[in-house]
Motif scaffolding. Structure first.
Motif, PDB file in Angstrom:
ATOM      1  N   SER A  34      15.328  -8.817  -3.723  1.00 44.00           N
ATOM      2  CA  SER A  34      15.365  -8.110  -2.447  1.00 44.00           C
ATOM      3  C   SER A  34      16.734  -7.456  -2.272  1.00 44.00           C
ATOM      4  O   SER A  34      17.745  -7.990  -2.738  1.00 44.00           O
TER       5      SER A  34
ATOM      6  N   GLU B 129      10.168  -5.925  -5.268  1.00 40.15           N
ATOM      7  CA  GLU B 129       9.249  -6.675  -4.396  1.00 40.15           C
ATOM      8  C   GLU B 129       9.779  -8.098  -4.242  1.00 40.15           C
ATOM      9  O   GLU B 129      10.087  -8.766  -5.224  1.00 40.15           O
ATOM     10  N   LYS B 130       9.829  -8.533  -2.987  1.00 35.02           N
ATOM     11  CA  LYS B 130      10.395  -9.852  -2.687  1.00 35.02           C
ATOM     12  C   LYS B 130       9.599 -10.996  -3.325  1.00 35.02           C
ATOM     13  O   LYS B 130      10.167 -11.984  -3.775  1.00 35.02           O
TER      14      LYS B 130
ATOM     15  N   TYR C 124      -7.349  -9.636   4.409  1.00 32.76           N
ATOM     16  CA  TYR C 124      -8.710  -9.430   4.907  1.00 32.76           C
ATOM     17  C   TYR C 124      -9.134  -8.018   4.515  1.00 32.76           C
ATOM     18  O   TYR C 124      -8.446  -7.351   3.733  1.00 32.76           O
TER      19      TYR C 124
ATOM     20  N   TYR D 182      -1.829 -15.452   4.168  1.00 33.10           N
ATOM     21  CA  TYR D 182      -0.965 -14.346   4.598  1.00 33.10           C
ATOM     22  C   TYR D 182      -0.857 -14.384   6.117  1.00 33.10           C
ATOM     23  O   TYR D 182      -1.866 -14.330   6.818  1.00 33.10           O
TER      24      TYR D 182
ATOM     25  N   ASP E  74       4.121   0.653   7.355  1.00 28.18           N
ATOM     26  CA  ASP E  74       4.380  -0.269   8.471  1.00 28.18           C
ATOM     27  C   ASP E  74       5.862  -0.356   8.819  1.00 28.18           C
ATOM     28  O   ASP E  74       6.219  -0.573   9.982  1.00 28.18           O
TER      29      ASP E  74
ATOM     30  N   ILE F 267       0.839  -1.207   0.000  1.00 29.94           N
ATOM     31  CA  ILE F 267       0.000   0.000   0.000  1.00 29.94           C
ATOM     32  C   ILE F 267       0.874   1.258   0.000  1.00 29.94           C
ATOM     33  O   ILE F 267       0.686   2.169  -0.820  1.00 29.94           O
ATOM     34  N   ALA F 268       1.876   1.290   0.892  1.00 24.54           N
ATOM     35  CA  ALA F 268       2.758   2.470   0.952  1.00 24.54           C
ATOM     36  C   ALA F 268       3.588   2.566  -0.330  1.00 24.54           C
ATOM     37  O   ALA F 268       3.754   3.656  -0.896  1.00 24.54           O
TER      38      ALA F 268
ATOM     39  N   ARG G 110      -8.063  -5.962   1.129  1.00 26.57           N
ATOM     40  CA  ARG G 110      -6.695  -5.439   0.994  1.00 26.57           C
ATOM     41  C   ARG G 110      -6.175  -5.645  -0.431  1.00 26.57           C
ATOM     42  O   ARG G 110      -5.510  -4.798  -1.007  1.00 26.57           O
TER      43      ARG G 110
ATOM     44  N   THR H 240      -3.079   1.077   7.379  1.00 32.26           N
ATOM     45  CA  THR H 240      -3.257   1.348   5.951  1.00 32.26           C
ATOM     46  C   THR H 240      -3.398   2.853   5.712  1.00 32.26           C
ATOM     47  O   THR H 240      -2.783   3.402   4.791  1.00 32.26           O
TER      48      THR H 240
END
Ligand code: FAD
Length: 391
Positions: free
Chosen positions: A124, A33-34, A43, A255, A277, A13-14, A103, A287
């Motif tokens: 990564s 992105e890993k 959820y 997740y 986060d 999201i960030a 999400r 979020t």
């Protein structure tokens, strides 16, 4: 403009919100992105307060509204597995303007809004120096590195040290996975809660998700052991729980995470900075903080014409108070989920909720919802400059 090449670790999201605003402000964001592809699952999450103003400025407010979860009924399952039905979202803490959204839908909408940028999946960062080093790719030059890589941020570990220095753990482990609509729900959430164990599921449109959460003093298991950890904790419980555990075991989109907060004395060092986060995980508000934080970081980077030290310091000055108020509120809400207390008490509470008139429930939850609303609006966006609007 200096420092135009910006690497963002994390396509969440960030990460997507930041990439959108950096691109709009004339920078060149790349995301690493890993995971090997876009990550499904999750959820419902809440987007509230100032985060909705950011969403409006991105022109995607209607897209979020179109997939708003908007629960119209709820079911509580008592410790002896009796189902009590309620009108409305009895357990939700959403106030009128909030949007609750899967999400996965939110991540998809943000990604689409970003458009064409370089996204490197399945890699990564391993070292941040003048050049940035990766597990797989050859080293590359980036002027700024942003850790938008979640609660257990890789960039945070590389730049600031071990997680334990910054994580406030509440001993709550959760796991979320898509399910078939086994409870025949329609815009409805069903929740079982007893002695530090929660089972919840909801369905909206053709999507249905389940969540298991455990409050436990036990050490967090390693990622390979997570599924069997949840299986053991829920063993022996009745109702539909054994079926759900089987679904979790076979799910490819499971997740796992913990409810925890990240509290750091500073969010940046050298050319590295954290957002979402990674810097200030806050559960329930995470979020929204990620969206506002990403927006403000991009704004400050542009205002400082790319000068990192000025931009990072202003980013922190602008939103630290807002972030900490949200974290304090989220922390006080954690106490509601406890492994102590008797099943009898839980059952009594559920029956009391059932007996109370809806207006009375709304009255006693009003104060909490108003506080959440005030905190979520605790930062006001600066007017958007005309050159950014037109980009
Ligand atoms: C698949 C998924 C499902 C989720 N489900 C829920 C949920 O049900 N309820 C809830 O409250 N919160 C959930 N979250 C977390 C929630 O999205 C965040 O708490 C919040 O939105 C803040 O977003 P963020 O961008 O800071 O972190 P996140 O949305 O967690 O994004 C972090 C991203 O960084 C990536 N990443 C991690 N390590 C690395 C690395 N070494 N290198 C590169 N990338 C890395 C992750 O794969 C992820 O895509 C979920 C996150 C994910 C990734």
């Amino acid at each position: 403009m200096v420092n135009r090449r910006i690497l963002i670790s994390g396509a969440g999201i960030a990460g997507f919100t930041l990439a959108y605003w950096l691109k709009k402000r004339g920078f060149l964001p790349t995301i690493v992105e890993k995971y090997p592809g876009a990550r499904k699952g999750g959820y419902k999450v809440d987007v509230r307060g100032t985060a909705l103003d950011v969403i409006k400025r991105m022109g995607i407010y209607q897209d979020l509204l179109d997939v708003n979860v908007n629960l119209t009924s709820s079911k509580l399952v008592t410790p002896n597995f009796k189902i009590l039905e309620f009108e409305g979202d009895i357990l939700g803490h959403v106030s009128e303007d909030d949007i609750e959204i899967n999400r996965w839908d939110l991540a998809e909408i943000l990604k689409k809004a970003v458009g064409d940028i370089e996204i490197i999946y399945g890699d990564s960062i391993t070292k941040i120096e003048e050049m940035v080093h990766f597990e797989k790719m050859a080293p590359r030059a980036f002027d700024v590195v942003v850790g938008a890589d979640g609660l257990f941020s890789n960039v945070r570990r590389l730049v600031f040290g071990e997680d334990s220095k910054f994580l406030r753990n509440y001993g709550i482990h959760f796991c979320v996975f898509p399910i078939d609509n086994m409870f025949n729900l329609d815009r409805c959430e069903i929740v079982y809660m007893d002695k530090g164990k929660l089972v919840a599921a909801y369905a909206v449109n053709e999507h249905s998700y389940a969540c298991l959460a455990i409050k436990s003093k036990k050490e967090a298991p390693s990622s390979e052991e997570l599924k069997s950890f949840f299986e053991k904790e829920y063993a022996g419980l009745g109702w539909e729980i054994p079926t759900l555990i089987k679904e979790m075991q076979s799910s490819k989109d499971c997740y796992f995470n913990a409810i925890a907060q990240v509290r750091m004395p500073a969010w940046s060092k050298g050319k590295a900075v954290l957002v979402g986060d990674a810097a200030y995980a806050a559960s329930a508000m995470g979020t929204s903080l990620a969206i506002v934080g990403a927006y403000v970081l991009a704004e400050e980077i542009e205002e400082a014409s790319g000068d990192c030290s000025v931009a990072f310091s202003n980013y922190e000055k602008s939103i630290r108070k807002f972030v900490e108020e949200a974290q304090d509120l989220a922390e006080s809400n954690q106490e509601l989920f406890s492994e102590e207390g008797s099943s009898f008490r839980t059952m009594l509470q559920f029956y009391l909720i059932k007996l109370m008139p809806r207006k009375f429930i709304q009255f006693i939850t009003k104060k909490g919802r108003e506080k959440m609303k005030r905190v979520a609006r605790g930062y006001k966006l600066e007017p958007l400059q005309s050159h950014t609007k037109s980009l």
